[in-house]
Design a protein around this motif. Structure first.
Motif: not given
Length: 265
Positions: A230-235
């Protein structure tokens, strides 16, 4: 007899189930269920995390934490820590994630997990204009201040073994040490150097050499693939939309590297 045995086995089974700890969901689900995300950040780092004129937390890391909480649709609980406490805070699960100008290094990846880079910084050695320093070998016998448990600390310790290294618990304390004349040479980052020179007054410290350009990652506990994804996609999304670079530039007055997303974590 058979009926009693059956009841006895059922009772034992029920007792075993009651004694078992409740099954834990993954971290991302836990955050959403709790309605809040605990984000640790190292306060006292100029431009990244500091207290503003209204005595409120501010800076690019603080703003990043707010943006993450907004995208998740949960409240933000900011966990304010020192630089030295960054990795231990995540290991001890005292925060869900850490956004605290933490460089991605092989040593740290043994203890915590990292996202793809979300920002960058340059670490440097700085000193008075009239002091000739071009490399680590020129630090022999000299007194140099560093912030404890940072890449700066590790690199000076490894490459300038004959220097007198003075360690401070956070950047704010290091800045005060420079302003009060406790140390003349420092290993720090460019944003912190600017704050040092502003507080110090008089002749500013000059950059002597760049030690390393660092990619910064959001740290999280190991074995949390859903949260990391989720965090990688958000960045990726916020970088491509321009929101993340624009916010970073507002605080740092410089652009993030165009190839940030292609760099390996």
């Amino acid at each position: 007899m058979k009926l009693k045995l059956a009841f006895g086995m059922a009772a034992l089974a029920a007792a075993f189930v009651m004694a078992m700890p409740a099954a834990r969901a993954d971290a991302l689900s836990d955050i959403k269920a709790a309605g809040k995300i605990r984000v640790a950040t190292a306060m006292g780092v100029p431009l990244f995390a500091y207290v503003d004129a209204q005595l409120q937390p501010a800076g690019s890391d603080v703003e990043t934490a707010k943006m993450i909480a907004d995208s998740l649709g949960v409240k933000l609980e900011l966990v304010q820590i020192t630089n030295a406490a960054r990795v231990p805070t995540i290991q001890a699960h005292k925060a869900d994630i850490l956004v605290a100008n933490l460089a991605i290094t092989p040593e740290r990846k043994k203890a915590v997990d990292f996202t793809i880079p979300y920002a960058t910084l340059d670490i440097i050695v700085a000193g008075p204009k009239d002091v000739a320093i071009k490399d680590y070998k020129d630090l022999t016998g000299k007194r140099i201040g560093v912030t404890r448990a940072t890449v700066n600390d590790m690199m000076v310790s490894e490459n300038a073994k004959d220097a007198e290294i003075v360690r401070f618990e956070d950047d704010a304390t290091l800045i005060t040490a420079v302003a009060s004349g406790q140390v003349d040479l420092v290993s720090t980052q460019t944003a912190v150097l600017a704050a040092m020179n502003e507080k110090k007054g008089g002749d500013p410290l000059d950059v002597k050499f760049v030690q390393k350009s660092l990619d910064l990652g959001i740290a999280l506990p190991q074995n949390e693939p859903k949260l990391k994804e989720w965090l990688n996609n958000w960045i990726t999304e916020k970088f491509k939309s321009g929101e993340l670079p624009a916010m970073f530039k507002k605080f740092h007055k410089r652009d993030l590297p165009a190839d940030l997303l292609s760099r390996k974590d």
